[in-house]
Write a protein that holds these residues in place. Sequence first.
Motif, mmCIF file in Angstrom:
data_model
loop_
_atom_site.group_PDB
_atom_site.id
_atom_site.type_symbol
_atom_site.label_atom_id
_atom_site.label_comp_id
_atom_site.label_asym_id
_atom_site.label_seq_id
_atom_site.Cartn_x
_atom_site.Cartn_y
_atom_site.Cartn_z
ATOM 1 N N ILE A 92 0.942 -1.134 0.046
ATOM 2 C CA ILE A 92 0.114 -0.064 0.045
ATOM 3 C C ILE A 92 0.750 1.220 0.114
ATOM 4 C CG2 ILE A 92 -1.639 1.261 1.298
ATOM 5 C CD1 ILE A 92 -2.880 -1.410 2.158
ATOM 6 N N ALA A 93 1.891 1.347 0.724
ATOM 7 C CA ALA A 93 2.916 2.333 1.066
ATOM 8 C C ALA A 93 3.645 2.613 -0.282
ATOM 9 C CB ALA A 93 3.744 2.190 2.019
ATOM 10 N N ARG A 94 4.159 1.456 -1.034
ATOM 11 C CA ARG A 94 4.954 1.506 -2.126
ATOM 12 C C ARG A 94 4.119 2.232 -3.462
ATOM 13 N NH1 ARG A 94 9.493 -2.257 -3.013
ATOM 14 N NH2 ARG A 94 10.465 -3.189 -1.162
ATOM 15 N N ASN A 95 2.899 1.681 -3.448
ATOM 16 C CA ASN A 95 2.104 1.978 -4.579
ATOM 17 C C ASN A 95 1.109 3.419 -4.322
ATOM 18 O OD1 ASN A 95 2.118 -0.502 -6.676
ATOM 19 N ND2 ASN A 95 2.229 -1.346 -4.658
ATOM 20 N N LYS A 96 1.365 3.903 -3.106
ATOM 21 C CA LYS A 96 0.848 4.979 -2.764
ATOM 22 C C LYS A 96 -0.716 5.143 -2.960
ATOM 23 C CE LYS A 96 5.048 7.432 -4.348
ATOM 24 N NZ LYS A 96 5.886 8.527 -5.096
ATOM 25 N N VAL A 97 -1.241 4.215 -2.125
ATOM 26 C CA VAL A 97 -2.715 4.044 -2.336
ATOM 27 C C VAL A 97 -3.401 3.961 -0.775
ATOM 28 C CG1 VAL A 97 -2.837 2.998 -4.555
ATOM 29 C CG2 VAL A 97 -2.379 1.598 -2.703
ATOM 30 N N SER A 98 -2.758 4.646 0.116
ATOM 31 C CA SER A 98 -3.167 4.413 1.420
ATOM 32 C C SER A 98 -4.633 5.310 1.517
ATOM 33 C CB SER A 98 -2.426 5.286 2.354
ATOM 34 O OG SER A 98 -1.914 6.554 2.098
ATOM 35 N N THR A 99 -4.967 6.267 0.614
ATOM 36 C CA THR A 99 -6.109 7.061 0.711
ATOM 37 C C THR A 99 -7.322 5.888 0.293
ATOM 38 O OG1 THR A 99 -6.037 7.551 -1.636
ATOM 39 C CG2 THR A 99 -5.177 9.319 0.089
ATOM 40 N N HIS A 100 -7.206 4.826 -0.532
ATOM 41 C CA HIS A 100 -8.156 4.006 -0.959
ATOM 42 C C HIS A 100 -8.194 2.738 -0.203
ATOM 43 C CE1 HIS A 100 -8.367 7.264 -3.911
ATOM 44 N NE2 HIS A 100 -9.485 6.718 -4.414
ATOM 45 N N ILE A 101 -7.120 2.121 0.253
ATOM 46 C CA ILE A 101 -7.142 0.945 0.990
ATOM 47 C C ILE A 101 -6.630 0.786 2.423
ATOM 48 C CG2 ILE A 101 -5.976 -1.316 0.579
ATOM 49 C CD1 ILE A 101 -5.247 -0.701 -2.239
ATOM 50 N N ARG A 102 -7.540 0.125 3.173
ATOM 51 C CA ARG A 102 -7.383 -0.140 4.434
ATOM 52 C C ARG A 102 -7.066 -1.478 4.738
ATOM 53 N NH1 ARG A 102 -11.302 4.189 7.776
ATOM 54 N NH2 ARG A 102 -11.115 5.998 6.059
ATOM 55 N N PRO A 103 -5.999 -1.767 5.184
ATOM 56 C CA PRO A 103 -5.727 -3.162 5.836
ATOM 57 C C PRO A 103 -5.917 -3.690 6.873
ATOM 58 C CG PRO A 103 -3.590 -1.834 6.184
ATOM 59 C CD PRO A 103 -4.957 -0.863 5.649
ATOM 60 N N PHE A 104 -6.339 -5.027 7.008
ATOM 61 C CA PHE A 104 -6.737 -5.776 8.085
ATOM 62 C C PHE A 104 -6.309 -6.936 8.293
ATOM 63 C CE2 PHE A 104 -10.181 -2.843 7.056
ATOM 64 C CZ PHE A 104 -10.406 -2.003 8.055
ATOM 65 N N CYS A 105 -5.980 -7.742 9.538
ATOM 66 C CA CYS A 105 -5.464 -8.868 9.881
ATOM 67 C C CYS A 105 -6.418 -9.431 10.783
ATOM 68 C CB CYS A 105 -4.008 -8.777 10.530
ATOM 69 S SG CYS A 105 -3.075 -10.271 10.848
ATOM 70 N N GLN A 106 -7.522 -10.184 10.200
ATOM 71 C CA GLN A 106 -8.333 -10.949 11.152
ATOM 72 C C GLN A 106 -8.828 -12.188 10.306
ATOM 73 O OE1 GLN A 106 -11.877 -8.349 11.124
ATOM 74 N NE2 GLN A 106 -10.988 -6.643 12.124
ATOM 75 N N ASP A 107 -9.429 -12.819 11.187
ATOM 76 C CA ASP A 107 -10.171 -14.170 10.633
ATOM 77 C C ASP A 107 -11.230 -13.786 9.788
ATOM 78 O OD1 ASP A 107 -12.764 -16.265 10.901
ATOM 79 O OD2 ASP A 107 -10.776 -17.333 11.207
ATOM 80 N N GLY A 108 -11.250 -14.520 8.263
ATOM 81 C CA GLY A 108 -12.172 -14.096 7.429
ATOM 82 C C GLY A 108 -13.532 -14.181 7.651
ATOM 83 N N HIS A 109 -14.205 -15.087 8.777
ATOM 84 C CA HIS A 109 -15.453 -15.185 9.330
ATOM 85 C C HIS A 109 -15.961 -14.177 9.984
ATOM 86 C CE1 HIS A 109 -14.120 -19.306 8.830
ATOM 87 N NE2 HIS A 109 -15.547 -19.365 8.247
ATOM 88 N N THR A 110 -14.862 -13.359 10.454
ATOM 89 C CA THR A 110 -15.356 -11.969 11.275
ATOM 90 C C THR A 110 -15.005 -10.883 10.553
ATOM 91 O OG1 THR A 110 -14.179 -13.169 13.450
ATOM 92 C CG2 THR A 110 -14.548 -10.697 13.481
#
Length: 278
Positions: A92-110
């Motif tokens: 996200i940082a390398r491609n300069k898209v932080s305005t459009h992408i939010r990262p998460f680290c969760q179980d997919g069901h949740t």
Amino acid sequence: MTGLLPEDALGEVPVGFAIVGHVVINKIDDVGAASEFRTFSYEVLAGPDDMNVELSEGNCIGPFAVPAGKKGVFVWANDLNPDSYEALKDAIARNKVSTHIRPFCQDGHTFIPHAADSLLALTQTNSNIITLPAKRPRNPSSSAPLPAPKTLTLPPTISHFILNLPAIAISFLPSLIGLYASSSSLFAPHTTTKLPLVHVHCFSTKSEDNIREGREIAERISKEIGYEMRAIEGEGDVDEEGMVRITEVRDVAPKKRMFCASFRVPRDVAFRERVVKV
């Protein structure tokens, strides 16, 4: 190769390969069999035993979220693997898209209901406006005023879900039940907004017309969401409730094929009492 190998070994005939960086490896167990983080054991066939490589696809680093973000699509991206999550943040940082992408680290069901709830909460708290700093022109004059800051508005609801782990993606579908149980007024017929489209990757057998496979995949989806779904055969559209479009992705083995099943979340599923508690 099929002419040389005995019949009981034909299932091991490779159907393709990919070159990534400087190494050539062979998987020696199924992806995800040894770890919930989708890692696998391997043997090095050629090149140094160094897995640190850099891959660029379509001038991006990252196969799903980053290309969409570069096209101006808002993406809530999730990966359970902490290492993959860190790589996602780096991409996200390398491609300069932080305005459009939010990262998460969760179980997919949740994550599925959490993504819907968090996006809606931003709208309800008037936090869905992103202000971008004004960009100075390349050749500014001393008297030229700065352009006004640009603003982006996040929508209150999700348009698409992409479930891209073909071995287990269908098992995440119960998380769609009750996705918008308390927010039916946000969707048609009360508004022009449609319920989300779901694109779920999966494995099945392979045939010339994929009809048998389409019906089998639709049955699996029906079982997971508690609603009868039917594969589109000939005429039909995913906007018709209960219809699934089956798209062939690629062959992965002599008798195994990857598909993407696309359907719009049925109203009975989206507005039912929620199964997954966030």
